[in-house]
Design a protein around this motif. Structure first.
Motif, PDB file in Angstrom:
ATOM      1  N   CYS A   1       7.865  26.205  39.616  1.00 17.89           N
ATOM      2  CA  CYS A   1       8.498  25.244  38.729  1.00 17.89           C
ATOM      3  C   CYS A   1       9.171  26.007  37.590  1.00 17.89           C
ATOM      4  O   CYS A   1       8.802  27.143  37.274  1.00 17.89           O
ATOM      5  CB  CYS A   1       7.517  24.211  38.191  1.00 17.89           C
ATOM      6  N   ALA A   2      10.167  25.376  37.013  1.00 10.85           N
ATOM      7  CA  ALA A   2      10.958  25.993  35.956  1.00 10.85           C
ATOM      8  C   ALA A   2      11.350  24.949  34.929  1.00 10.85           C
ATOM      9  O   ALA A   2      11.510  23.771  35.271  1.00 10.85           O
ATOM     10  CB  ALA A   2      12.206  26.643  36.544  1.00 10.85           C
ATOM     11  N   ALA A   3      11.514  25.381  33.692  1.00 12.66           N
ATOM     12  CA  ALA A   3      11.882  24.482  32.605  1.00 12.66           C
ATOM     13  C   ALA A   3      13.223  24.898  32.018  1.00 12.66           C
ATOM     14  O   ALA A   3      13.505  26.085  31.858  1.00 12.66           O
ATOM     15  CB  ALA A   3      10.815  24.506  31.521  1.00 12.66           C
ATOM     16  N   GLY A   4      14.036  23.903  31.710  1.00 12.03           N
ATOM     17  CA  GLY A   4      15.326  24.159  31.078  1.00 12.03           C
ATOM     18  C   GLY A   4      15.520  23.255  29.876  1.00 12.03           C
ATOM     19  O   GLY A   4      14.687  22.407  29.590  1.00 12.03           O
ATOM     20  N   GLN A   5      16.665  23.436  29.201  1.00 15.25           N
ATOM     21  CA  GLN A   5      16.953  22.637  28.015  1.00 15.25           C
ATOM     22  C   GLN A   5      17.620  21.328  28.376  1.00 15.25           C
ATOM     23  O   GLN A   5      17.147  20.255  28.032  1.00 15.25           O
ATOM     24  CB  GLN A   5      17.827  23.447  27.056  1.00 15.25           C
ATOM     25  N   THR A   6      18.736  21.408  29.076  1.00 13.03           N
ATOM     26  CA  THR A   6      19.457  20.194  29.469  1.00 13.03           C
ATOM     27  C   THR A   6      19.818  20.193  30.953  1.00 13.03           C
ATOM     28  O   THR A   6      20.142  19.161  31.510  1.00 13.03           O
ATOM     29  CB  THR A   6      20.760  20.039  28.661  1.00 13.03           C
ATOM     30  N   TYR A   7      19.727  21.332  31.581  1.00 11.54           N
ATOM     31  CA  TYR A   7      20.163  21.488  32.971  1.00 11.54           C
ATOM     32  C   TYR A   7      19.005  21.292  33.931  1.00 11.54           C
ATOM     33  O   TYR A   7      17.890  21.760  33.676  1.00 11.54           O
ATOM     34  CB  TYR A   7      20.750  22.892  33.140  1.00 11.54           C
ATOM     35  N   PHE A   8      19.233  20.633  35.058  1.00 14.59           N
ATOM     36  CA  PHE A   8      18.179  20.485  36.062  1.00 14.59           C
ATOM     37  C   PHE A   8      18.748  20.577  37.477  1.00 14.59           C
ATOM     38  O   PHE A   8      18.274  19.939  38.415  1.00 14.59           O
ATOM     39  CB  PHE A   8      17.389  19.177  35.861  1.00 14.59           C
ATOM     40  N   GLY A   9      19.757  21.415  37.630  1.00 15.56           N
ATOM     41  CA  GLY A   9      20.398  21.585  38.919  1.00 15.56           C
ATOM     42  C   GLY A   9      19.960  22.835  39.651  1.00 15.56           C
ATOM     43  O   GLY A   9      18.885  23.381  39.408  1.00 15.56           O
ATOM     44  N   PHE A  10      20.826  23.319  40.541  1.00 16.58           N
ATOM     45  CA  PHE A  10      20.478  24.369  41.490  1.00 16.58           C
ATOM     46  C   PHE A  10      20.576  25.784  40.939  1.00 16.58           C
ATOM     47  O   PHE A  10      20.105  26.726  41.577  1.00 16.58           O
ATOM     48  CB  PHE A  10      21.375  24.264  42.717  1.00 16.58           C
ATOM     49  N   ASP A  11      21.209  25.978  39.774  1.00 17.65           N
ATOM     50  CA  ASP A  11      21.446  27.320  39.248  1.00 17.65           C
ATOM     51  C   ASP A  11      20.206  27.830  38.518  1.00 17.65           C
ATOM     52  O   ASP A  11      19.942  27.457  37.375  1.00 17.65           O
ATOM     53  CB  ASP A  11      22.648  27.303  38.302  1.00 17.65           C
ATOM     54  N   LYS A  12      19.456  28.710  39.155  1.00 16.70           N
ATOM     55  CA  LYS A  12      18.189  29.167  38.584  1.00 16.70           C
ATOM     56  C   LYS A  12      18.379  29.963  37.296  1.00 16.70           C
ATOM     57  O   LYS A  12      17.463  30.043  36.475  1.00 16.70           O
ATOM     58  CB  LYS A  12      17.397  29.994  39.598  1.00 16.70           C
ATOM     59  N   ALA A  13      19.554  30.528  37.084  1.00 19.38           N
ATOM     60  CA  ALA A  13      19.824  31.299  35.874  1.00 19.38           C
ATOM     61  C   ALA A  13      19.853  30.428  34.620  1.00 19.38           C
ATOM     62  O   ALA A  13      19.738  30.938  33.501  1.00 19.38           O
ATOM     63  CB  ALA A  13      21.151  32.038  36.010  1.00 19.38           C
ATOM     64  N   LYS A  14      19.975  29.126  34.788  1.00 24.03           N
ATOM     65  CA  LYS A  14      20.061  28.217  33.646  1.00 24.03           C
ATOM     66  C   LYS A  14      18.706  27.653  33.232  1.00 24.03           C
ATOM     67  O   LYS A  14      18.640  26.809  32.354  1.00 24.03           O
ATOM     68  CB  LYS A  14      21.045  27.086  33.962  1.00 24.03           C
ATOM     69  N   TYR A  15      17.642  28.120  33.854  1.00 25.81           N
ATOM     70  CA  TYR A  15      16.298  27.729  33.460  1.00 25.81           C
ATOM     71  C   TYR A  15      15.697  28.829  32.578  1.00 25.81           C
ATOM     72  O   TYR A  15      15.928  30.011  32.812  1.00 25.81           O
ATOM     73  CB  TYR A  15      15.426  27.482  34.685  1.00 25.81           C
ATOM     74  N   ASN A  16      14.901  28.443  31.606  1.00 28.50           N
ATOM     75  CA  ASN A  16      14.399  29.393  30.620  1.00 28.50           C
ATOM     76  C   ASN A  16      13.002  29.920  30.908  1.00 28.50           C
ATOM     77  O   ASN A  16      12.663  31.043  30.539  1.00 28.50           O
ATOM     78  CB  ASN A  16      14.386  28.723  29.228  1.00 28.50           C
ATOM     79  N   SER A  17      12.174  29.092  31.517  1.00 27.44           N
ATOM     80  CA  SER A  17      10.781  29.475  31.739  1.00 27.44           C
ATOM     81  C   SER A  17      10.398  29.198  33.186  1.00 27.44           C
ATOM     82  O   SER A  17      10.867  28.214  33.773  1.00 27.44           O
ATOM     83  CB  SER A  17       9.845  28.676  30.813  1.00 27.44           C
ATOM     84  N   TRP A  18       9.527  30.050  33.708  1.00 27.99           N
ATOM     85  CA  TRP A  18       9.095  29.946  35.109  1.00 27.99           C
ATOM     86  C   TRP A  18       7.584  30.073  35.203  1.00 27.99           C
ATOM     87  O   TRP A  18       6.961  30.806  34.439  1.00 27.99           O
ATOM     88  CB  TRP A  18       9.734  31.054  35.941  1.00 27.99           C
ATOM     89  N   GLY A  19       7.013  29.351  36.167  1.00 25.23           N
ATOM     90  CA  GLY A  19       5.622  29.541  36.506  1.00 25.23           C
ATOM     91  C   GLY A  19       5.444  30.702  37.470  1.00 25.23           C
ATOM     92  O   GLY A  19       6.425  31.335  37.888  1.00 25.23           O
ATOM     93  N   GLN A  20       4.191  30.955  37.847  1.00 24.27           N
ATOM     94  CA  GLN A  20       3.875  32.077  38.735  1.00 24.27           C
ATOM     95  C   GLN A  20       4.003  31.708  40.202  1.00 24.27           C
ATOM     96  O   GLN A  20       4.026  32.595  41.064  1.00 24.27           O
ATOM     97  CB  GLN A  20       2.470  32.580  38.451  1.00 24.27           C
ATOM     98  N   GLY A  21       4.043  30.436  40.504  1.00 25.09           N
ATOM     99  CA  GLY A  21       4.234  29.993  41.873  1.00 25.09           C
ATOM    100  C   GLY A  21       2.940  29.608  42.564  1.00 25.09           C
ATOM    101  O   GLY A  21       1.853  30.061  42.198  1.00 25.09           O
ATOM    102  N   THR A  22       3.068  28.765  43.575  1.00 25.08           N
ATOM    103  CA  THR A  22       1.945  28.364  44.408  1.00 25.08           C
ATOM    104  C   THR A  22       2.395  28.389  45.864  1.00 25.08           C
ATOM    105  O   THR A  22       3.499  27.948  46.185  1.00 25.08           O
ATOM    106  CB  THR A  22       1.409  26.971  44.003  1.00 25.08           C
TER     107      THR A  22
END
Length: 123
Positions: free
Chosen positions: A96-117
């Motif tokens: 999962c990833a968190a962004g400010q206003t963007y929620f689309g396919f471009d992963k570079a526009k997300y600011n924070s990431w989890g470690q994954g499951t």
């Protein structure tokens, strides 16, 4: 900065269901957009689903449309990914990833990431 922790992954048979959760902590008062991505061995990280801050708007990757549902509970600072009709090709590490206003396919526009499951679908 927000910290993200995914849970709910596991081993499931093809055709089965799983629900992933992503719990946010830290500066959650900012209320972020959220996304789910996945990465299979040897492949690029792929967009799965995204959701707006309030939860009214969602986007899905073509490969999961009609099978997966993203939702969020802002009171619990948690976003979910309900996965139904799972296929072997859904096997991947889900992030999962968190962004400010963007929620689309471009992963570079997300600011924070989890470690994954890890999600493994057996055929």
């Amino acid at each position: 900065q927000v910290q993200l922790v995914e849970s709910g992954g596991g081993l499931v048979q093809a055709g089965g269901s799983l629900r992933l959760s992503c719990a946010a902590s830290g500066r959650t008062d900012s209320n972020y957009t959220m996304g789910w991505f996945r990465q299979a061995p040897g492949k690029e990280r792929e967009f799965v689903a995204g959701i707006s801050r309030g939860g009214a708007f969602t986007l899905y990757g073509d490969s999961v449309k009609g099978r997966f549902t993203i939702s969020r509970d802002n009171a619990k600072n948690t976003v979910y990914l309900q996965m139904n009709s799972l296929k072997s090709e859904d096997t991947a590490v889900y992030f999962c990833a968190a962004g400010q206003t963007y929620f689309g396919f471009d992963k570079a526009k997300y600011n924070s990431w989890g470690q994954g499951t890890q999600v493994t679908v057996s055929s």
